[in-house]
Write a protein that holds these residues in place. Sequence first.
Motif, PDB file in Angstrom:
ATOM      1  N   HIS B  64       1.065  -0.999   0.222  1.00 42.48           N
ATOM      2  CA  HIS B  64       0.324   0.332  -0.185  1.00 42.48           C
ATOM      3  C   HIS B  64       0.727   0.948  -0.114  1.00 42.48           C
ATOM      4  O   HIS B  64       0.668   2.486  -0.621  1.00 42.48           O
ATOM      5  N   HIS B  65       1.909   0.914   0.647  1.00 46.85           N
ATOM      6  CA  HIS B  65       2.956   2.274   1.244  1.00 46.85           C
ATOM      7  C   HIS B  65       3.467   2.711  -1.150  1.00 46.85           C
ATOM      8  O   HIS B  65       3.195   3.737  -0.781  1.00 46.85           O
ATOM      9  N   LEU B  66       4.137   1.465  -1.535  1.00 41.39           N
ATOM     10  CA  LEU B  66       4.766   1.189  -2.630  1.00 41.39           C
ATOM     11  C   LEU B  66       3.845   2.739  -3.560  1.00 41.39           C
ATOM     12  O   LEU B  66       4.026   3.348  -4.248  1.00 41.39           O
ATOM     13  N   GLU B  67       2.154   1.961  -3.236  1.00 41.19           N
ATOM     14  CA  GLU B  67       1.050   1.985  -4.571  1.00 41.19           C
ATOM     15  C   GLU B  67       0.822   3.016  -3.990  1.00 41.19           C
ATOM     16  O   GLU B  67       0.618   4.353  -4.715  1.00 41.19           O
ATOM     17  N   GLY B  68       0.691   3.965  -2.679  1.00 42.76           N
ATOM     18  CA  GLY B  68       0.759   5.973  -2.458  1.00 42.76           C
ATOM     19  C   GLY B  68       1.823   5.885  -2.909  1.00 42.76           C
ATOM     20  O   GLY B  68       1.943   7.630  -3.186  1.00 42.76           O
ATOM     21  N   GLU B  69       3.134   6.196  -2.548  1.00 44.21           N
ATOM     22  CA  GLU B  69       4.183   6.920  -2.855  1.00 44.21           C
ATOM     23  C   GLU B  69       4.073   6.814  -4.829  1.00 44.21           C
ATOM     24  O   GLU B  69       4.654   7.788  -4.912  1.00 44.21           O
ATOM     25  N   ALA B  70       3.726   6.029  -5.665  1.00 45.51           N
ATOM     26  CA  ALA B  70       4.164   5.996  -6.590  1.00 45.51           C
ATOM     27  C   ALA B  70       2.354   6.582  -7.744  1.00 45.51           C
ATOM     28  O   ALA B  70       2.991   7.770  -8.285  1.00 45.51           O
ATOM     29  N   ALA B  71       1.367   6.776  -6.341  1.00 43.01           N
ATOM     30  CA  ALA B  71       0.569   7.413  -7.211  1.00 43.01           C
ATOM     31  C   ALA B  71       1.056   9.663  -6.951  1.00 43.01           C
ATOM     32  O   ALA B  71       0.526  10.016  -7.171  1.00 43.01           O
ATOM     33  N   LYS B  72       1.489   9.577  -5.604  1.00 44.11           N
ATOM     34  CA  LYS B  72       2.353  10.458  -5.440  1.00 44.11           C
ATOM     35  C   LYS B  72       3.273  10.742  -6.520  1.00 44.11           C
ATOM     36  O   LYS B  72       2.404  11.894  -7.096  1.00 44.11           O
ATOM     37  N   GLU B  73       4.251  10.298  -6.917  1.00 40.90           N
ATOM     38  CA  GLU B  73       4.625  10.297  -7.976  1.00 40.90           C
ATOM     39  C   GLU B  73       3.999  10.840  -9.490  1.00 40.90           C
ATOM     40  O   GLU B  73       4.781  11.797  -9.598  1.00 40.90           O
ATOM     41  N   LYS B  74       3.336  10.447  -9.867  1.00 44.14           N
ATOM     42  CA  LYS B  74       2.521  10.128 -10.765  1.00 44.14           C
ATOM     43  C   LYS B  74       1.890  11.693 -11.126  1.00 44.14           C
ATOM     44  O   LYS B  74       2.199  13.212 -11.328  1.00 44.14           O
ATOM     45  N   LEU B  75       0.501  12.631  -9.424  1.00 34.10           N
ATOM     46  CA  LEU B  75       0.430  13.911  -8.993  1.00 34.10           C
ATOM     47  C   LEU B  75       1.220  14.485  -9.568  1.00 34.10           C
ATOM     48  O   LEU B  75       1.592  15.450 -10.413  1.00 34.10           O
ATOM     49  N   LEU B  76       3.085  14.874  -8.829  1.00 37.07           N
ATOM     50  CA  LEU B  76       3.475  15.668  -8.672  1.00 37.07           C
ATOM     51  C   LEU B  76       4.144  15.852 -10.746  1.00 37.07           C
ATOM     52  O   LEU B  76       4.064  16.866 -11.151  1.00 37.07           O
ATOM     53  N   VAL B  77       3.942  14.516 -11.138  1.00 30.33           N
ATOM     54  CA  VAL B  77       4.530  15.559 -12.674  1.00 30.33           C
ATOM     55  C   VAL B  77       3.850  15.918 -13.108  1.00 30.33           C
ATOM     56  O   VAL B  77       3.748  16.761 -13.846  1.00 30.33           O
ATOM     57  N   ALA B  78       2.424  15.818 -13.031  1.00 29.08           N
ATOM     58  CA  ALA B  78       1.298  16.246 -13.878  1.00 29.08           C
ATOM     59  C   ALA B  78       1.268  17.545 -13.528  1.00 29.08           C
ATOM     60  O   ALA B  78       0.892  18.624 -13.855  1.00 29.08           O
ATOM     61  N   MET B  79       0.871  17.257 -11.774  1.00 25.28           N
ATOM     62  CA  MET B  79       1.352  19.266 -11.740  1.00 25.28           C
ATOM     63  C   MET B  79       2.470  19.947 -12.299  1.00 25.28           C
ATOM     64  O   MET B  79       2.083  20.845 -12.876  1.00 25.28           O
ATOM     65  N   ARG B  80       3.172  19.059 -12.658  1.00 22.67           N
ATOM     66  CA  ARG B  80       4.835  19.785 -13.011  1.00 22.67           C
ATOM     67  C   ARG B  80       4.659  19.918 -14.412  1.00 22.67           C
ATOM     68  O   ARG B  80       5.160  21.378 -15.244  1.00 22.67           O
ATOM     69  N   ILE B  81       4.192  19.281 -15.258  1.00 17.61           N
ATOM     70  CA  ILE B  81       3.797  19.461 -16.858  1.00 17.61           C
ATOM     71  C   ILE B  81       2.808  20.531 -17.277  1.00 17.61           C
ATOM     72  O   ILE B  81       3.070  21.195 -17.719  1.00 17.61           O
ATOM     73  N   THR B  82       1.508  20.539 -16.594  1.00 15.34           N
ATOM     74  CA  THR B  82       1.182  21.151 -16.235  1.00 15.34           C
ATOM     75  C   THR B  82       1.086  22.600 -16.182  1.00 15.34           C
ATOM     76  O   THR B  82       0.934  23.612 -16.708  1.00 15.34           O
ATOM     77  N   SER B  83       1.826  23.178 -15.056  1.00 17.35           N
ATOM     78  CA  SER B  83       2.370  24.236 -14.488  1.00 17.35           C
ATOM     79  C   SER B  83       3.348  25.018 -15.827  1.00 17.35           C
ATOM     80  O   SER B  83       3.288  26.305 -16.329  1.00 17.35           O
ATOM     81  N   SER B  84       4.525  23.663 -16.149  1.00 18.89           N
ATOM     82  CA  SER B  84       4.994  24.114 -17.402  1.00 18.89           C
ATOM     83  C   SER B  84       4.108  24.988 -18.114  1.00 18.89           C
ATOM     84  O   SER B  84       5.406  25.456 -18.951  1.00 18.89           O
ATOM     85  N   LYS B  85       3.261  23.900 -18.804  1.00 16.68           N
ATOM     86  CA  LYS B  85       2.758  24.756 -19.962  1.00 16.68           C
ATOM     87  C   LYS B  85       2.300  25.991 -19.687  1.00 16.68           C
ATOM     88  O   LYS B  85       2.037  26.443 -21.031  1.00 16.68           O
ATOM     89  N   LEU B  86       1.537  25.981 -18.198  1.00 15.98           N
ATOM     90  CA  LEU B  86       0.711  27.299 -18.600  1.00 15.98           C
ATOM     91  C   LEU B  86       1.807  28.203 -17.885  1.00 15.98           C
ATOM     92  O   LEU B  86       1.894  29.519 -18.821  1.00 15.98           O
ATOM     93  N   GLN B  87       2.768  28.091 -17.674  1.00 17.21           N
ATOM     94  CA  GLN B  87       4.130  28.831 -17.863  1.00 17.21           C
ATOM     95  C   GLN B  87       4.390  29.497 -19.362  1.00 17.21           C
ATOM     96  O   GLN B  87       4.743  31.023 -19.633  1.00 17.21           O
ATOM     97  N   GLN B  88       4.722  28.458 -20.004  1.00 21.89           N
ATOM     98  CA  GLN B  88       4.612  28.517 -21.340  1.00 21.89           C
ATOM     99  C   GLN B  88       3.432  29.370 -22.221  1.00 21.89           C
ATOM    100  O   GLN B  88       4.582  30.313 -22.866  1.00 21.89           O
ATOM    101  N   ALA B  89       2.593  29.384 -21.985  1.00 25.92           N
ATOM    102  CA  ALA B  89       1.562  30.445 -22.239  1.00 25.92           C
ATOM    103  C   ALA B  89       1.747  31.159 -22.258  1.00 25.92           C
ATOM    104  O   ALA B  89       1.621  32.039 -22.481  1.00 25.92           O
TER     105      ALA B  89
END
Lengths: 154, 100, 182
Positions: B64-89
Amino acid sequence: MHKAMVYSIGWHFLHDRHAAEEMAQEVFLQLHTSWAGIQSREHLLFWLRRTATHRAIDAGRKRRTKAEITLEEADEPTMLERVHDTLLSSYLNRMVGTLPDKQRSAIILRYQEEMEVEEIARTLDMNASTVKTHIARGLEFLRGKVSRRLGRSE
Amino acid sequence: MTPFEEDLKKALAKCEPPDGFTERLAERIASLPARKASPMYWRWAAVAAAAAILFGGVAREHQHHLEGEAAKEKLLVAMRITSSKLQQAQQQIEEVERKQ
Amino acid sequence: MKQPFLKILLVGLSLSCLCVAEEFKIPDLEKLAQKAKETVDVTLDQSMLQLASGFLSKDDPDEAKVKKLVAKLKGIYVRSFEFAREGEYSAADVQAFRNQLKQPGWSRIVGVKSVEGENTEVYVLKNGDQFGGLVVLATEPKEFTIVHIDGPINPEDLAELSGHMGIPELTKPKSKADKKEE
């Protein structure tokens, strides 16, 4: 658990889950036949680390059918890898996988297993000063990669 | 340890082998040529059985801990991509405004 | 307002929409993934978001911001493809997404094109006065990215992530008025 330790040595060395599991299974099969020679819990730990590391090095050498990526030749990450790699852990993990065998082994035993230099030296059949050199060179390479990629400094 | 070494230790944290590792190992051991069972052999079998029972619960929690950490990492990647595209705009908008 | 981006955002949202919002879905993009040299594929539905949020640290400022941002979301979906050559995806591939975003409730609030072929579009879904979702569509000659955030997300909160999480902060260029004053 010992299985996580053995598997993780394989994974951090080989970066291939199938190969890491195969290596780990081989280690425990060998333990099964060598069990009578294990004298204590400490001996078991030493035996597992040593066997796992040597098997990982052997497995890595056998798998190298394409040209070995040297430190100088390692591909520059793509833009998307840079996004991924702002997750420092995954980036460092990947870069450890590009170190030469002996540096890689020393780094994994030092930072995954938190072993002292003398213990690492006994495990890898090296003297302590050689282990220190391998660790220092490995850290220097990794720090350089991190500071270039992420603009971070220590 | 320096902060960088702490980061490296975190990057090299131990991970569990894939599901079914113990079962596959047990099958391979069972398929080995039969040999005279020494006292040490029975001790190993007993230890392995005890470990499977004792650590089963711990393994599930760790999973469960491993799954949670993996989900958290995916979430942070998604946030970084979104933020960087908005910055680009935003950067492109500012570029347009500078030229006007 | 501190940033021109936000001015455009608010002007774009001045008309409230009472239409029934239509669901936006990212279709299977396997054909693009097969041509891409690098793919990012993130699918986090509500349960995965809750799981992930539980592992975000309240003590880390970046993670605490993200935790607050995602608290009421229903999902986050990212598909990003980087290709070795130009021309690996078509205008029709992009238009398919735009067609979905013509549905009632969706408004384009940003549409920027550059001479280098970098295009970014931002769409928001409005349910009355509330935000119901956000889509970012970013295309470059060798890259195609779509982000869909499902749920009440304020783009202003997302823009605040600038300067954090390893993304360098943009420095605001001097305006003509600022230059005249000097």
